[in-house]
Design a protein around this motif. Structure first.
Motif, PDB file in Angstrom:
ATOM      1  N   LYS A 148       0.811  -1.221   0.000  1.00 41.27           N
ATOM      2  CA  LYS A 148       0.000   0.000   0.000  1.00 41.27           C
ATOM      3  C   LYS A 148       0.847   1.275   0.000  1.00 41.27           C
ATOM      4  CE  LYS A 148      -3.977  -2.079   2.361  1.00 41.27           C
ATOM      5  NZ  LYS A 148      -3.421  -3.428   2.548  1.00 41.27           N
ATOM      6  N   THR A 149       2.158   1.134  -0.019  1.00 39.22           N
ATOM      7  CA  THR A 149       3.055   2.289   0.000  1.00 39.22           C
ATOM      8  C   THR A 149       2.910   3.127  -1.269  1.00 39.22           C
ATOM      9  OG1 THR A 149       4.646   1.153   1.411  1.00 39.22           O
ATOM     10  CG2 THR A 149       5.470   3.006   0.104  1.00 39.22           C
ATOM     11  N   LEU A 150       2.692   4.416  -1.080  1.00 37.21           N
ATOM     12  CA  LEU A 150       2.570   5.380  -2.176  1.00 37.21           C
ATOM     13  C   LEU A 150       1.482   4.986  -3.172  1.00 37.21           C
ATOM     14  CD1 LEU A 150       6.351   6.185  -2.826  1.00 37.21           C
ATOM     15  CD2 LEU A 150       4.705   7.552  -1.542  1.00 37.21           C
ATOM     16  N   ILE A 151       0.370   4.463  -2.656  1.00 40.48           N
ATOM     17  CA  ILE A 151      -0.718   4.060  -3.549  1.00 40.48           C
ATOM     18  C   ILE A 151      -1.319   5.257  -4.278  1.00 40.48           C
ATOM     19  CG2 ILE A 151      -1.316   1.914  -2.366  1.00 40.48           C
ATOM     20  CD1 ILE A 151      -3.496   3.424  -0.875  1.00 40.48           C
ATOM     21  N   LYS A 201       0.178   7.652   7.428  1.00 42.22           N
ATOM     22  CA  LYS A 201      -0.308   8.676   6.503  1.00 42.22           C
ATOM     23  C   LYS A 201       0.507   9.946   6.721  1.00 42.22           C
ATOM     24  CE  LYS A 201      -3.990   6.390   4.890  1.00 42.22           C
ATOM     25  NZ  LYS A 201      -4.294   6.145   3.466  1.00 42.22           N
ATOM     26  N   SER A 202       1.268  10.328   5.727  1.00 45.94           N
ATOM     27  CA  SER A 202       2.108  11.528   5.820  1.00 45.94           C
ATOM     28  C   SER A 202       1.502  12.645   4.982  1.00 45.94           C
ATOM     29  CB  SER A 202       3.526  11.227   5.332  1.00 45.94           C
ATOM     30  OG  SER A 202       4.143  10.269   6.162  1.00 45.94           O
ATOM     31  N   ARG A 203       1.749  13.878   5.408  1.00 39.77           N
ATOM     32  CA  ARG A 203       1.221  15.042   4.708  1.00 39.77           C
ATOM     33  C   ARG A 203       2.351  15.818   4.040  1.00 39.77           C
ATOM     34  NH1 ARG A 203      -4.184  15.120   4.100  1.00 39.77           N
ATOM     35  NH2 ARG A 203      -3.990  17.362   3.816  1.00 39.77           N
ATOM     36  N   TYR A 204       2.066  16.297   2.833  1.00 45.79           N
ATOM     37  CA  TYR A 204       3.019  17.110   2.086  1.00 45.79           C
ATOM     38  C   TYR A 204       2.268  18.280   1.463  1.00 45.79           C
ATOM     39  CZ  TYR A 204       6.019  13.022   2.551  1.00 45.79           C
ATOM     40  OH  TYR A 204       6.751  11.976   3.059  1.00 45.79           O
ATOM     41  N   GLN A 205       2.984  19.335   1.200  1.00 48.56           N
ATOM     42  CA  GLN A 205       2.363  20.516   0.616  1.00 48.56           C
ATOM     43  C   GLN A 205       1.820  20.226  -0.783  1.00 48.56           C
ATOM     44  OE1 GLN A 205       4.977  23.894   0.322  1.00 48.56           O
ATOM     45  NE2 GLN A 205       3.336  25.306  -0.199  1.00 48.56           N
ATOM     46  N   LEU A 210       6.430  15.951  -2.196  1.00 52.19           N
ATOM     47  CA  LEU A 210       6.607  14.531  -1.886  1.00 52.19           C
ATOM     48  C   LEU A 210       7.792  13.958  -2.647  1.00 52.19           C
ATOM     49  CD1 LEU A 210       5.847  11.681  -0.911  1.00 52.19           C
ATOM     50  CD2 LEU A 210       4.141  11.605  -2.753  1.00 52.19           C
ATOM     51  N   LEU A 211       7.859  14.206  -3.943  1.00 54.60           N
ATOM     52  CA  LEU A 211       8.966  13.679  -4.739  1.00 54.60           C
ATOM     53  C   LEU A 211      10.303  14.276  -4.322  1.00 54.60           C
ATOM     54  CD1 LEU A 211       6.770  12.308  -6.398  1.00 54.60           C
ATOM     55  CD2 LEU A 211       8.022  12.956  -8.459  1.00 54.60           C
ATOM     56  N   ARG A 212      10.300  15.567  -3.951  1.00 57.51           N
ATOM     57  CA  ARG A 212      11.547  16.185  -3.474  1.00 57.51           C
ATOM     58  C   ARG A 212      12.021  15.510  -2.186  1.00 57.51           C
ATOM     59  NH1 ARG A 212       9.052  21.079  -5.175  1.00 57.51           N
ATOM     60  NH2 ARG A 212       8.374  21.516  -3.046  1.00 57.51           N
ATOM     61  N   SER A 213      11.085  15.155  -1.311  1.00 55.85           N
ATOM     62  CA  SER A 213      11.464  14.509  -0.052  1.00 55.85           C
ATOM     63  C   SER A 213      12.042  13.117  -0.300  1.00 55.85           C
ATOM     64  CB  SER A 213      10.262  14.421   0.893  1.00 55.85           C
ATOM     65  OG  SER A 213       9.339  13.433   0.475  1.00 55.85           O
ATOM     66  N   LEU A 214      11.495  12.408  -1.281  1.00 50.54           N
ATOM     67  CA  LEU A 214      12.026  11.094  -1.630  1.00 50.54           C
ATOM     68  C   LEU A 214      13.410  11.218  -2.260  1.00 50.54           C
ATOM     69  CD1 LEU A 214       8.805   9.453  -3.133  1.00 50.54           C
ATOM     70  CD2 LEU A 214       9.778   9.073  -0.862  1.00 50.54           C
ATOM     71  N   LYS A 215      13.550  12.198  -3.127  1.00 46.98           N
ATOM     72  CA  LYS A 215      14.846  12.408  -3.787  1.00 46.98           C
ATOM     73  C   LYS A 215      15.917  12.802  -2.778  1.00 46.98           C
ATOM     74  CE  LYS A 215      17.000  14.926  -7.613  1.00 46.98           C
ATOM     75  NZ  LYS A 215      16.799  15.930  -8.694  1.00 46.98           N
ATOM     76  N   ALA A 216      15.514  13.510  -1.718  1.00 48.10           N
ATOM     77  CA  ALA A 216      16.477  13.979  -0.719  1.00 48.10           C
ATOM     78  C   ALA A 216      17.143  12.845   0.043  1.00 48.10           C
ATOM     79  CB  ALA A 216      15.782  14.918   0.272  1.00 48.10           C
ATOM     80  N   ILE A 217      16.496  11.661   0.075  1.00 51.96           N
ATOM     81  CA  ILE A 217      17.113  10.521   0.747  1.00 51.96           C
ATOM     82  C   ILE A 217      17.588   9.463  -0.252  1.00 51.96           C
ATOM     83  CG2 ILE A 217      15.843  10.857   2.901  1.00 51.96           C
ATOM     84  CD1 ILE A 217      13.994   8.550   2.016  1.00 51.96           C
ATOM     85  N   GLY A 218      17.519   9.785  -1.532  1.00 52.56           N
ATOM     86  CA  GLY A 218      18.006   8.864  -2.552  1.00 52.56           C
ATOM     87  C   GLY A 218      16.994   7.849  -3.023  1.00 52.56           C
ATOM     88  N   ALA A 219      15.753   7.947  -2.516  1.00 48.94           N
ATOM     89  CA  ALA A 219      14.719   6.969  -2.886  1.00 48.94           C
ATOM     90  C   ALA A 219      14.092   7.336  -4.217  1.00 48.94           C
ATOM     91  CB  ALA A 219      13.646   6.905  -1.800  1.00 48.94           C
ATOM     92  N   GLY A 220      13.773   6.329  -4.982  1.00 53.05           N
ATOM     93  CA  GLY A 220      13.149   6.556  -6.283  1.00 53.05           C
ATOM     94  C   GLY A 220      12.945   5.234  -6.987  1.00 53.05           C
ATOM     95  N   THR A 236       0.718  13.666 -13.944  1.00 54.26           N
ATOM     96  CA  THR A 236       0.613  12.888 -12.708  1.00 54.26           C
ATOM     97  C   THR A 236       0.332  13.798 -11.517  1.00 54.26           C
ATOM     98  OG1 THR A 236       2.131  11.178 -13.526  1.00 54.26           O
ATOM     99  CG2 THR A 236       1.848  11.347 -11.140  1.00 54.26           C
ATOM    100  N   PHE A 237       1.063  14.895 -11.441  1.00 53.17           N
ATOM    101  CA  PHE A 237       0.851  15.844 -10.344  1.00 53.17           C
ATOM    102  C   PHE A 237      -0.568  16.407 -10.369  1.00 53.17           C
ATOM    103  CE2 PHE A 237       5.652  16.928 -10.682  1.00 53.17           C
ATOM    104  CZ  PHE A 237       5.964  15.788  -9.964  1.00 53.17           C
ATOM    105  N   SER A 238      -1.064  16.667 -11.559  1.00 52.83           N
ATOM    106  CA  SER A 238      -2.406  17.231 -11.710  1.00 52.83           C
ATOM    107  C   SER A 238      -3.472  16.250 -11.214  1.00 52.83           C
ATOM    108  CB  SER A 238      -2.663  17.591 -13.175  1.00 52.83           C
ATOM    109  OG  SER A 238      -3.959  18.111 -13.349  1.00 52.83           O
ATOM    110  N   VAL A 239      -3.328  14.977 -11.604  1.00 56.30           N
ATOM    111  CA  VAL A 239      -4.276  13.961 -11.146  1.00 56.30           C
ATOM    112  C   VAL A 239      -4.195  13.799  -9.631  1.00 56.30           C
ATOM    113  CG1 VAL A 239      -4.888  11.506 -11.245  1.00 56.30           C
ATOM    114  CG2 VAL A 239      -4.199  12.708 -13.330  1.00 56.30           C
ATOM    115  N   TYR A 240      -2.981  13.780  -9.097  1.00 59.24           N
ATOM    116  CA  TYR A 240      -2.767  13.631  -7.659  1.00 59.24           C
ATOM    117  C   TYR A 240      -3.504  14.735  -6.903  1.00 59.24           C
ATOM    118  CZ  TYR A 240      -0.012  11.769  -3.706  1.00 59.24           C
ATOM    119  OH  TYR A 240       0.394  11.155  -2.548  1.00 59.24           O
ATOM    120  N   LYS A 241      -3.349  15.973  -7.366  1.00 61.40           N
ATOM    121  CA  LYS A 241      -4.000  17.096  -6.691  1.00 61.40           C
ATOM    122  C   LYS A 241      -5.516  17.009  -6.790  1.00 61.40           C
ATOM    123  CE  LYS A 241      -0.026  20.094  -7.606  1.00 61.40           C
ATOM    124  NZ  LYS A 241       0.511  21.189  -8.459  1.00 61.40           N
ATOM    125  N   ASP A 242      -6.003  16.599  -7.931  1.00 63.31           N
ATOM    126  CA  ASP A 242      -7.450  16.477  -8.112  1.00 63.31           C
ATOM    127  C   ASP A 242      -8.051  15.441  -7.174  1.00 63.31           C
ATOM    128  OD1 ASP A 242      -7.495  18.410 -10.072  1.00 63.31           O
ATOM    129  OD2 ASP A 242      -7.482  16.982 -11.749  1.00 63.31           O
TER     130      ASP A 242
END
Length: 264
Positions: A148-151, A201-205, A210-220, A236-242
């Motif tokens: 269920k991670t990043l569903i 459940k984590s919250r991001y602006q 979210l992607l910047r936070s993943l990139k900051a630890i090398g995850a991808g 993708t970002f547009s759908v996510y926000k909607d």
């Protein structure tokens, strides 16, 4: 991890090495999970043992472990040389090694643990390697990301992919279910297998944050075939926000699977 394409180990190695020096300041979830994992290990009755941290990263799981069990002999391995450089601040004996091909003799360790590292590997291979390097009655404890991670991100990416009429299936990451983790451990030979999971459940602006936070630890996405276009990402970002944004930002789900077993 289940990948529809081959995991690119060089991509993983470079990504985590590049972010190693700033990993700790950005890896708040990873630290929380490491502390929880170590708290599950009931080893106070064993005065001394030989322990391996698989995917040691910067070493904060090993530090947490040694604060509880200071008389143990600690070893650590990681695929990323940059992480090992940071982990050198621990007193663990370090080796550059892939979790799927551990550079240790069979029947060597009393305990192996791994915190949020095995999701970047073929879990079947890594679990079998953990079994191999343990002594009889040795124990393994690990945490990994569940299915269920990043569903929300996967759903948004898939919708954007199909709406653009791109051929084929999206090259997305798919993590193992709790049930599959248990099956893999039992198939490897582990007994007294225990598997449980937590949903965080984590919250991001924004999705971009979210992607910047993943990139900051090398995850991808560690696939060598994953090269999304800017248009695909923007869609993708547009759908996510909607679908997943409210007045407080967006939600991202992380399922953390905790597993343990004994080699008998």
């Amino acid at each position: 991890m289940i990948l529809e394409v081959v995991i690119d180990k060089s991509r993983i190695r470079q990504s985590f090495s590049r972010q190693a020096s700033v990993y700790d300041e950005n890896a708040l979830l990873q630290k929380e999970v490491a502390e929880r994992l170590i708290s599950l290990i009931p080893l106070s009755h064993i005065p001394d043992m030989t322990v391996l941290d698989i995917g040691i990263g910067t070493g904060f799981a090993t530090k947490e472990f040694l604060s509880k069990f200071p008389k143990t002999s600690a070893f650590g391995c990681d695929i990323a040389w940059g992480m090992l450089k940071e982990a050198d601040k621990t007193c663990a004996i370090l080796t550059e090694a892939d979790a799927e091909h551990l550079s240790f003799k069979s029947n060597t360790f009393d305990l192996a643990f791994s915190s949020l590292a095995l999701q970047w590997t073929n879990l079947h291979n890594s679990v079998n390697e953990s079994f191999r390097i343990l002594k009889s009655d040795g124990m393994v404890y690990f945490s990994t990301f569940g299915e269920k991670t990043l569903i929300e991100l996967a759903d948004s990416y898939s919708s954007a992919w199909h709406s653009m009429g791109i051929e084929g299936m999206p090259k997305t990451m798919k993590f193992e279910s709790s049930e599959k983790v248990k099956t893999l451990m039992e198939a490897a030979g582990f007994k007294d297998v225990m598997v449980k999971s937590d949903l965080i459940k984590s919250r991001y602006q924004s999705p971009e944050a979210l992607l910047r936070s993943l990139k900051a630890i090398g995850a991808g996405n560690p696939s060598r075939e994953f090269h999304p276009s800017r248009t695909l990402l923007n869609n993708t970002f547009s759908v996510y926000k909607d679908r997943y944004k409210d007045k407080d930002g967006i939600t991202a789900t992380f399922e953390v699977v905790y597993a343990s077993g004994v080699k008998k």
